[in-house]
Design a protein around this motif. Structure first.
Motif, PDB file in Angstrom:
ATOM      1  N   ASP A   1     -24.821 -18.259  38.401  1.00  0.00           N
ATOM      2  CA  ASP A   1     -25.743 -17.124  38.395  1.00  0.00           C
ATOM      3  C   ASP A   1     -25.191 -15.885  37.696  1.00  0.00           C
ATOM      4  OD1 ASP A   1     -27.891 -18.420  39.681  1.00  0.00           O
ATOM      5  OD2 ASP A   1     -26.899 -18.178  41.607  1.00  0.00           O
ATOM      6  N   THR A   2     -24.066 -16.016  36.997  1.00  0.00           N
ATOM      7  CA  THR A   2     -23.606 -14.965  36.092  1.00  0.00           C
ATOM      8  C   THR A   2     -24.145 -15.286  34.702  1.00  0.00           C
ATOM      9  OG1 THR A   2     -21.608 -14.513  37.363  1.00  0.00           O
ATOM     10  CG2 THR A   2     -21.612 -13.815  35.065  1.00  0.00           C
ATOM     11  N   VAL A   3     -24.907 -14.359  34.149  1.00  0.00           N
ATOM     12  CA  VAL A   3     -25.660 -14.605  32.919  1.00  0.00           C
ATOM     13  C   VAL A   3     -25.039 -13.830  31.763  1.00  0.00           C
ATOM     14  CG1 VAL A   3     -27.933 -14.531  31.836  1.00  0.00           C
ATOM     15  CG2 VAL A   3     -27.745 -14.820  34.326  1.00  0.00           C
ATOM     16  N   PHE A   4     -24.546 -14.556  30.762  1.00  0.00           N
ATOM     17  CA  PHE A   4     -24.095 -13.942  29.519  1.00  0.00           C
ATOM     18  C   PHE A   4     -25.298 -13.975  28.571  1.00  0.00           C
ATOM     19  CE2 PHE A   4     -20.420 -15.559  31.682  1.00  0.00           C
ATOM     20  CZ  PHE A   4     -19.452 -14.583  31.485  1.00  0.00           C
ATOM     21  N   ALA A   5     -25.994 -12.862  28.492  1.00  0.00           N
ATOM     22  CA  ALA A   5     -27.281 -12.795  27.796  1.00  0.00           C
ATOM     23  C   ALA A   5     -27.095 -12.261  26.384  1.00  0.00           C
ATOM     24  CB  ALA A   5     -28.257 -11.914  28.565  1.00  0.00           C
ATOM     25  N   SER A   6     -27.448 -13.078  25.393  1.00  0.00           N
ATOM     26  CA  SER A   6     -27.448 -12.649  23.999  1.00  0.00           C
ATOM     27  C   SER A   6     -28.792 -11.984  23.722  1.00  0.00           C
ATOM     28  CB  SER A   6     -27.221 -13.845  23.075  1.00  0.00           C
ATOM     29  OG  SER A   6     -25.923 -14.372  23.250  1.00  0.00           O
ATOM     30  N   CYS A   7     -28.750 -10.671  23.531  1.00  0.00           N
ATOM     31  CA  CYS A   7     -29.976  -9.867  23.483  1.00  0.00           C
ATOM     32  C   CYS A   7     -30.299  -9.393  22.073  1.00  0.00           C
ATOM     33  CB  CYS A   7     -29.856  -8.673  24.426  1.00  0.00           C
ATOM     34  SG  CYS A   7     -29.613  -9.153  26.156  1.00  0.00           S
ATOM     35  N   GLY A   8     -30.045 -10.242  21.084  1.00  0.00           N
ATOM     36  CA  GLY A   8     -30.410  -9.909  19.717  1.00  0.00           C
ATOM     37  C   GLY A   8     -29.688  -8.672  19.216  1.00  0.00           C
TER      38      GLY A   8
ATOM     39  N   LEU B   1     -24.620  -8.058  23.546  1.00  0.00           N
ATOM     40  CA  LEU B   1     -24.349  -8.905  24.700  1.00  0.00           C
ATOM     41  C   LEU B   1     -24.442  -8.090  25.984  1.00  0.00           C
ATOM     42  CD1 LEU B   1     -23.117 -11.622  25.931  1.00  0.00           C
ATOM     43  CD2 LEU B   1     -20.913 -10.439  25.766  1.00  0.00           C
ATOM     44  N   PHE B   2     -25.160  -8.639  26.975  1.00  0.00           N
ATOM     45  CA  PHE B   2     -25.204  -8.045  28.308  1.00  0.00           C
ATOM     46  C   PHE B   2     -24.862  -9.128  29.326  1.00  0.00           C
ATOM     47  CE2 PHE B   2     -27.486  -4.891  25.978  1.00  0.00           C
ATOM     48  CZ  PHE B   2     -27.280  -3.695  26.662  1.00  0.00           C
TER      49      PHE B   2
ATOM     50  N   THR C   1     -16.392  -6.732  33.480  1.00  0.00           N
ATOM     51  CA  THR C   1     -17.082  -5.441  33.393  1.00  0.00           C
ATOM     52  C   THR C   1     -16.813  -4.730  32.071  1.00  0.00           C
ATOM     53  OG1 THR C   1     -15.281  -4.216  34.438  1.00  0.00           O
ATOM     54  CG2 THR C   1     -16.942  -5.175  35.888  1.00  0.00           C
ATOM     55  N   SER C   2     -15.811  -5.211  31.331  1.00  0.00           N
ATOM     56  CA  SER C   2     -15.453  -4.559  30.075  1.00  0.00           C
ATOM     57  C   SER C   2     -15.037  -5.592  29.038  1.00  0.00           C
ATOM     58  CB  SER C   2     -14.322  -3.548  30.304  1.00  0.00           C
ATOM     59  OG  SER C   2     -14.030  -2.853  29.114  1.00  0.00           O
ATOM     60  N   PRO C   3     -15.971  -6.442  28.567  1.00  0.00           N
ATOM     61  CA  PRO C   3     -15.627  -7.451  27.557  1.00  0.00           C
ATOM     62  C   PRO C   3     -15.127  -6.787  26.282  1.00  0.00           C
ATOM     63  CG  PRO C   3     -18.005  -7.267  27.810  1.00  0.00           C
ATOM     64  CD  PRO C   3     -17.404  -6.459  28.902  1.00  0.00           C
ATOM     65  N   ALA C   4     -14.150  -7.441  25.615  1.00  0.00           N
ATOM     66  CA  ALA C   4     -13.517  -6.827  24.454  1.00  0.00           C
ATOM     67  C   ALA C   4     -13.413  -7.829  23.314  1.00  0.00           C
ATOM     68  CB  ALA C   4     -12.134  -6.300  24.818  1.00  0.00           C
ATOM     69  N   LEU C   5     -13.813  -7.432  22.120  1.00  0.00           N
ATOM     70  CA  LEU C   5     -13.681  -8.264  20.926  1.00  0.00           C
ATOM     71  C   LEU C   5     -12.208  -8.348  20.538  1.00  0.00           C
ATOM     72  CD1 LEU C   5     -15.021  -9.780  18.531  1.00  0.00           C
ATOM     73  CD2 LEU C   5     -15.115  -7.573  17.352  1.00  0.00           C
TER      74      LEU C   5
ATOM     75  N   GLN D   1     -26.313  -5.503  36.560  1.00  0.00           N
ATOM     76  CA  GLN D   1     -25.545  -5.562  35.329  1.00  0.00           C
ATOM     77  C   GLN D   1     -24.058  -5.459  35.634  1.00  0.00           C
ATOM     78  OE1 GLN D   1     -26.722  -2.842  32.190  1.00  0.00           O
ATOM     79  NE2 GLN D   1     -24.734  -3.041  31.163  1.00  0.00           N
ATOM     80  N   LEU D   2     -23.276  -6.380  35.014  1.00  0.00           N
ATOM     81  CA  LEU D   2     -21.829  -6.382  35.202  1.00  0.00           C
ATOM     82  C   LEU D   2     -21.103  -5.742  34.024  1.00  0.00           C
ATOM     83  CD1 LEU D   2     -21.335  -9.998  36.612  1.00  0.00           C
ATOM     84  CD2 LEU D   2     -21.687  -7.872  37.873  1.00  0.00           C
ATOM     85  N   GLY D   3     -21.586  -5.958  32.814  1.00  0.00           N
ATOM     86  CA  GLY D   3     -20.915  -5.434  31.634  1.00  0.00           C
ATOM     87  C   GLY D   3     -21.763  -5.620  30.400  1.00  0.00           C
ATOM     88  N   SER D   4     -21.255  -5.133  29.253  1.00  0.00           N
ATOM     89  CA  SER D   4     -21.974  -5.283  27.987  1.00  0.00           C
ATOM     90  C   SER D   4     -21.007  -5.107  26.832  1.00  0.00           C
ATOM     91  CB  SER D   4     -23.120  -4.267  27.877  1.00  0.00           C
ATOM     92  OG  SER D   4     -22.603  -2.952  27.780  1.00  0.00           O
TER      93      SER D   4
END
Length: 456
Positions: A204-211, A215-216, A274-278, A229-232
């Protein structure tokens, strides 16, 4: 459903006279399924779309599922050198650009994002190898959607259009698999999300590709029936976030971005969700477009449009190493990227027990590929094990190899039990599990055995 077979003379062909016509490295051609009667849709010239796979839990037969402009093919790939069409499910129109698929138990969910006529279709696969049975074909739940994902007993659907509303993403209960029930729409909690193009969901953790919104990461709470919302991770350079997949150690997300053409795959550290990083990027060849990523053990598989399918070693998740590729679309001579823009590998299916790789090509159909030439990717050698009693209602005994790992997985793909067999024998009390068919996996470093277990 088999009336289609009486109207068409379908045959399995290699598009060229030999596999030598396809450029490849360490991935071998086995077969190609295509229907010469399929007409390309009128906008981009696409004939075929997504693919999926399914294994009959009783017979062990493996099936490929392939979308086309007018419907869905069900193909027996148990003999991957000789795939056989078993059925065909027509759609409501014959000029579709999109079809996407997922399965839950013996049910196949079929969606398309084309304008009408359209519908959600649900097919019961348990009648195979004879045929399939469409149990639902209606617009009551929703009319159209872009993609879908099954997580446990929930169905997540992106960019949903119903008869009366639009939702960026919705989640449905599969307590009745033949008729999903709406639980919550993301818009109810986060109306600023315009659209979800695709999503990867884990517990139930959703990595949503929002165009273009990026990413959210959301969490669906079934107790409160709300999203939080957990992060973006957003990109200011107007790049379209298409899809993603997470590494097995849950530390790294691989993101494909489709627009503009020729984008690199992004490697994102999600250790701190909460803080994804490239952390890095890579590409197959300059100009080709990555469409969909998949993780298979320690391997990342990317459907790369004009470049076909690429496989990378991700033993070190943030440092992919190319192992091999197979170009399903050899029609583009060097330097012609990205024309035509929508050609080549749309998607792949990586979860067949045999280790067979299925890849759908937008012009050439379904490819069955042998990846045993990639070190460690082929189906591992079996571990000698003894499992009894089976069927079981009390205690299940497993005899095998010391220090091997044991996993018990239910029909939805949910991991129900995991441990290590220290002394070469393990007893599992199955009275706490629901009745049904389970998959037992026993593995050590180099070997794997898979057994069907029936709990009464």
């Amino acid at each position: 459903m088999k009336n289609r077979l009486t109207l068409l003379v379908l045959f399995i062909i290699s598009v060229f006279e030999s596999k030598a016509q396809f450029d490849f490295q360490n991935i071998n051609y086995l077969s190609n399924f295509t229907d010469p009667s399929v007409v390309a849709e009128s906008v981009y010239g696409i004939k075929y779309q997504s693919c999926w796979g399914w294994v009959d839990p009783l017979s062990g037969k493996e099936y490929g599922i392939l979308g086309s402009t007018a419907g869905t093919y069900i193909i027996d790939v148990s003999d991957p050198a000789n795939p056989v069409q078993k059925d065909y499910i027509p759609h409501r129109q014959n000029d579709c650009i999109w079809h996407e698929y997922k399965t839950y138990q013996n049910y196949l969910y079929i969606i398309s994002d084309d304008s009408g006529p359209n519908s959600l279709q649900i097919a019961d696969l348990s009648y195979l190898p004879d045929s399939v049975y469409v149990v639902y074909d209606s617009t009551d739940i929703f009319v159209r959607a872009h993609t879908l994902f099954v997580d446990g007993d929930k169905l997540y659907v992106a960019s949903v259009k119903t008869n009366t509303s639009v939702s960026s993403m919705s989640v449905y209960s599969l307590s009745n698999p033949a008729h999903p029930t709406l639980l919550r729409s993301l818009n109810q909690d986060y109306p600023f999300i315009n659209a979800v193009h695709d999503m990867y969901v884990m517990h139930d953790t959703v990595f949503a590709s929002c165009g273009y919104d990026g990413l959210f990461i959301f969490k669906y709470d079934s107790m409160s029936n709300t999203f939080s919302q957990l992060g973006s991770l957003q990109d200011a350079s107007n790049i379209y976030n298409h899809s993603s997949f997470i590494s097995n150690d849950r530390t790294t997300l691989y993101m494909c971005e489709e627009v503009p053409d020729g984008q690199k795959v992004k490697i994102v550290d999600v250790t701190n969700i909460t803080s994804p990083a490239l952390v890095d990027t890579f590409y197959s060849n300059l100009g080709a477009t990555p469409h969909n990523p998949y993780v298979m053990g320690n391997y990342l598989i990317v459907a790369y449009y004009q470049d076909g399918v690429y496989v990378y070693d991700i033993t070190s998740p943030q440092s992919p190493v190319l192992l091999g590729y197979f170009d399903t679309y050899p029609n583009n001579p060097p330097g012609t990227y990205p024309w035509p823009p929508y050609a080549g590998a749309w998607g792949a299916y990586t979860d067949l027990p045999s280790g067979l790789l299925l890849v759908s090509d937008m012009q050439l159909g379904l490819f069955c590929l042998d990846i045993s030439g990639l070190s460690g990717v082929s189906a591992p050698a079996n571990i000698p094990i003894h499992v009894f009693p089976n069927p079981v209602s009390g205690r299940l005994t497993i005899e095998g190899i010391k220090n091997s790992t044991i996993e018990l997985i239910d029909e939805t793909g949910r991991l129900c039990f995991a441990t290590k067999m220290i002394n070469g024998q393990m007893n599992i009390d199955v009275t706490k599990f629901s009745k049904g068919i389970y998959v037992l996996k026993v593995a050590d470093k180099d070997r794997l055995s898979v057994k069907k277990v029936v709990i009464n």
